[in-house]
Design a protein around this motif. Sequence first.
Motif, PDB file in Angstrom:
ATOM      1  N   GLY A  20       0.820  -1.214   0.000  1.00 34.79           N
ATOM      2  CA  GLY A  20       0.000   0.000   0.000  1.00 34.79           C
ATOM      3  C   GLY A  20       0.853   1.262   0.000  1.00 34.79           C
ATOM      4  N   VAL A  21       2.023   1.211   0.623  1.00 33.27           N
ATOM      5  CA  VAL A  21       2.948   2.350   0.601  1.00 33.27           C
ATOM      6  C   VAL A  21       3.393   2.626  -0.833  1.00 33.27           C
ATOM      7  CG1 VAL A  21       5.241   3.151   1.324  1.00 33.27           C
ATOM      8  CG2 VAL A  21       3.733   2.005   2.970  1.00 33.27           C
ATOM      9  N   VAL A  22       3.710   1.575  -1.573  1.00 32.82           N
ATOM     10  CA  VAL A  22       4.104   1.727  -2.979  1.00 32.82           C
ATOM     11  C   VAL A  22       2.966   2.367  -3.759  1.00 32.82           C
ATOM     12  CG1 VAL A  22       4.761   0.503  -5.088  1.00 32.82           C
ATOM     13  CG2 VAL A  22       5.683  -0.230  -2.866  1.00 32.82           C
ATOM     14  N   GLN A  27       0.643   7.038  -6.430  1.00 38.19           N
ATOM     15  CA  GLN A  27      -0.554   7.881  -6.549  1.00 38.19           C
ATOM     16  C   GLN A  27      -0.210   9.346  -6.293  1.00 38.19           C
ATOM     17  OE1 GLN A  27      -3.663   6.898  -7.618  1.00 38.19           O
ATOM     18  NE2 GLN A  27      -4.025   9.094  -7.666  1.00 38.19           N
ATOM     19  N   GLU A  28       0.637   9.623  -5.317  1.00 38.26           N
ATOM     20  CA  GLU A  28       1.036  11.014  -5.046  1.00 38.26           C
ATOM     21  C   GLU A  28       1.774  11.621  -6.232  1.00 38.26           C
ATOM     22  OE1 GLU A  28       2.756  12.174  -1.336  1.00 38.26           O
ATOM     23  OE2 GLU A  28       1.451  10.810  -0.206  1.00 38.26           O
ATOM     24  N   VAL A  29       2.619  10.845  -6.887  1.00 40.47           N
ATOM     25  CA  VAL A  29       3.333  11.336  -8.069  1.00 40.47           C
ATOM     26  C   VAL A  29       2.329  11.651  -9.178  1.00 40.47           C
ATOM     27  CG1 VAL A  29       4.976  10.704  -9.890  1.00 40.47           C
ATOM     28  CG2 VAL A  29       5.484  10.175  -7.491  1.00 40.47           C
ATOM     29  N   ILE A  30       1.339  10.790  -9.347  1.00 40.44           N
ATOM     30  CA  ILE A  30       0.307  11.034 -10.358  1.00 40.44           C
ATOM     31  C   ILE A  30      -0.429  12.338 -10.055  1.00 40.44           C
ATOM     32  CG2 ILE A  30      -1.901  10.193 -11.269  1.00 40.44           C
ATOM     33  CD1 ILE A  30      -0.765   7.311 -10.810  1.00 40.44           C
ATOM     34  N   GLU A  31      -0.810  12.525  -8.799  1.00 37.58           N
ATOM     35  CA  GLU A  31      -1.549  13.733  -8.413  1.00 37.58           C
ATOM     36  C   GLU A  31      -0.717  14.998  -8.580  1.00 37.58           C
ATOM     37  OE1 GLU A  31      -2.975  12.874  -4.474  1.00 37.58           O
ATOM     38  OE2 GLU A  31      -4.335  11.304  -5.211  1.00 37.58           O
ATOM     39  N   LEU A  77       1.702   7.511 -16.191  1.00 36.75           N
ATOM     40  CA  LEU A  77       1.769   6.714 -14.972  1.00 36.75           C
ATOM     41  C   LEU A  77       0.354   6.507 -14.433  1.00 36.75           C
ATOM     42  CD1 LEU A  77       3.646   5.382 -12.851  1.00 36.75           C
ATOM     43  CD2 LEU A  77       3.729   7.592 -11.695  1.00 36.75           C
ATOM     44  N   GLU A  78       0.035   5.263 -14.124  1.00 37.25           N
ATOM     45  CA  GLU A  78      -1.268   4.904 -13.557  1.00 37.25           C
ATOM     46  C   GLU A  78      -1.063   3.904 -12.435  1.00 37.25           C
ATOM     47  OE1 GLU A  78      -3.719   3.220 -16.603  1.00 37.25           O
ATOM     48  OE2 GLU A  78      -3.533   4.976 -17.914  1.00 37.25           O
ATOM     49  N   VAL A  79      -1.984   3.915 -11.477  1.00 33.88           N
ATOM     50  CA  VAL A  79      -1.976   2.914 -10.418  1.00 33.88           C
ATOM     51  C   VAL A  79      -3.414   2.687  -9.971  1.00 33.88           C
ATOM     52  CG1 VAL A  79      -1.652   4.501  -8.456  1.00 33.88           C
ATOM     53  CG2 VAL A  79      -0.792   2.164  -8.303  1.00 33.88           C
ATOM     54  N   GLU A  81      -5.781  -0.450  -7.389  1.00 36.47           N
ATOM     55  CA  GLU A  81      -5.652  -1.320  -6.221  1.00 36.47           C
ATOM     56  C   GLU A  81      -4.682  -2.481  -6.452  1.00 36.47           C
ATOM     57  OE1 GLU A  81      -6.361  -2.039  -2.285  1.00 36.47           O
ATOM     58  OE2 GLU A  81      -7.114  -0.354  -3.450  1.00 36.47           O
ATOM     59  N   ASP A  82      -4.593  -2.957  -7.707  1.00 36.95           N
ATOM     60  CA  ASP A  82      -3.841  -4.172  -7.977  1.00 36.95           C
ATOM     61  C   ASP A  82      -2.585  -4.016  -8.811  1.00 36.95           C
ATOM     62  OD1 ASP A  82      -5.810  -5.766  -6.669  1.00 36.95           O
ATOM     63  OD2 ASP A  82      -7.068  -5.553  -8.453  1.00 36.95           O
ATOM     64  N   LYS A  83      -2.480  -2.937  -9.593  1.00 37.77           N
ATOM     65  CA  LYS A  83      -1.354  -2.842 -10.530  1.00 37.77           C
ATOM     66  C   LYS A  83      -0.971  -1.392 -10.796  1.00 37.77           C
ATOM     67  CE  LYS A  83      -4.393  -3.085 -14.565  1.00 37.77           C
ATOM     68  NZ  LYS A  83      -5.576  -2.830 -13.790  1.00 37.77           N
ATOM     69  N   MET A  84       0.211  -1.246 -11.397  1.00 38.45           N
ATOM     70  CA  MET A  84       0.654   0.052 -11.881  1.00 38.45           C
ATOM     71  C   MET A  84       1.022  -0.104 -13.347  1.00 38.45           C
ATOM     72  SD  MET A  84       4.520   0.548 -10.387  1.00 38.45           S
ATOM     73  CE  MET A  84       4.840   1.880 -11.512  1.00 38.45           C
ATOM     74  N   ALA A  85       0.977   0.998 -14.073  1.00 35.15           N
ATOM     75  CA  ALA A  85       1.365   0.992 -15.480  1.00 35.15           C
ATOM     76  C   ALA A  85       2.118   2.282 -15.762  1.00 35.15           C
ATOM     77  CB  ALA A  85       0.135   0.870 -16.382  1.00 35.15           C
ATOM     78  N   VAL A  86       3.072   2.205 -16.682  1.00 33.22           N
ATOM     79  CA  VAL A  86       3.883   3.364 -17.030  1.00 33.22           C
ATOM     80  C   VAL A  86       4.448   3.160 -18.428  1.00 33.22           C
ATOM     81  CG1 VAL A  86       6.020   2.427 -16.004  1.00 33.22           C
ATOM     82  CG2 VAL A  86       5.703   4.920 -16.176  1.00 33.22           C
ATOM     83  N   THR A  87       4.682   4.265 -19.117  1.00 32.33           N
ATOM     84  CA  THR A  87       5.357   4.220 -20.408  1.00 32.33           C
ATOM     85  C   THR A  87       6.775   4.737 -20.206  1.00 32.33           C
ATOM     86  OG1 THR A  87       3.285   4.543 -21.604  1.00 32.33           O
ATOM     87  CG2 THR A  87       5.324   5.023 -22.802  1.00 32.33           C
ATOM     88  N   LEU A  88       7.746   3.923 -20.614  1.00 31.64           N
ATOM     89  CA  LEU A  88       9.164   4.272 -20.520  1.00 31.64           C
ATOM     90  C   LEU A  88       9.789   4.123 -21.893  1.00 31.64           C
ATOM     91  CD1 LEU A  88      10.122   2.282 -17.298  1.00 31.64           C
ATOM     92  CD2 LEU A  88       9.768   4.750 -17.481  1.00 31.64           C
ATOM     93  N   SER A  89      10.917   4.798 -22.085  1.00 31.58           N
ATOM     94  CA  SER A  89      11.625   4.717 -23.353  1.00 31.58           C
ATOM     95  C   SER A  89      12.792   3.738 -23.241  1.00 31.58           C
ATOM     96  CB  SER A  89      12.151   6.106 -23.729  1.00 31.58           C
ATOM     97  OG  SER A  89      12.857   6.042 -24.943  1.00 31.58           O
ATOM     98  N   PHE A  90      12.853   2.788 -24.191  1.00 30.64           N
ATOM     99  CA  PHE A  90      13.949   1.838 -24.283  1.00 30.64           C
ATOM    100  C   PHE A  90      14.578   2.020 -25.647  1.00 30.64           C
ATOM    101  CE2 PHE A  90      10.970   0.145 -21.243  1.00 30.64           C
ATOM    102  CZ  PHE A  90      11.774  -0.305 -20.218  1.00 30.64           C
ATOM    103  N   ASN A  91      15.828   2.536 -25.679  1.00 31.27           N
ATOM    104  CA  ASN A  91      16.503   2.863 -26.942  1.00 31.27           C
ATOM    105  C   ASN A  91      15.633   3.769 -27.813  1.00 31.27           C
ATOM    106  OD1 ASN A  91      18.834   1.359 -26.321  1.00 31.27           O
ATOM    107  ND2 ASN A  91      17.835  -0.518 -26.988  1.00 31.27           N
TER     108      ASN A  91
END
Length: 163
Positions: A20-22, A27-31, A77-79, A81-91
């Motif tokens: 829940g801390v994670v 969630q705070e970063v999203i807000e 970035l999304e979160v 109750e069960d999961k988080m999702a994010v878009t990151l750049s790889f190469n």
Amino acid sequence: MTDDEDTLRYDRMVEAALRGVVREAVQEVIEEGELPGDHHFYITFITDYPGVKIPAYLRDRYPGEMTIVLQYQFYDLEVDEDKMAVTLSFNNVPERLEIPLSAITIFADPSVNFALQFQPMGDDGEADFPDPGDDDDTPPTGTDDKGDKKTGEVVSLDKFRKK
């Protein structure tokens, strides 16, 4: 009743609370729309955990575990109750990652010397702890890059600490 039903599983309660801390940190970063100050997150997760959605080439490159860093360039970035999702750049290619919170094994914010290490979670969302009477001390096994079996290893979080 089984022994498990007769015992309050504080270990599982603590695991759920710490995950829940994670969730709250993300969630705070999203807000806020960004990470405040020097904060940044190192998130290590099990790549073959049920529900993890990452591109096949990343799963091949990081069999077993992968660590992502959320600091400067992350998007959508999304979160929940069960999961988080994010878009990151790889190469320079944006990739969407979806990570069940139960797949996370380490969450660290080196800017404030904070880290959590989690036990793997079972498919039922319960911490996958050995049963209290289980005497099996066999270390977990996986495979290395060559497909050879290897035993589990201890990961030091010292590299995340400020010197």
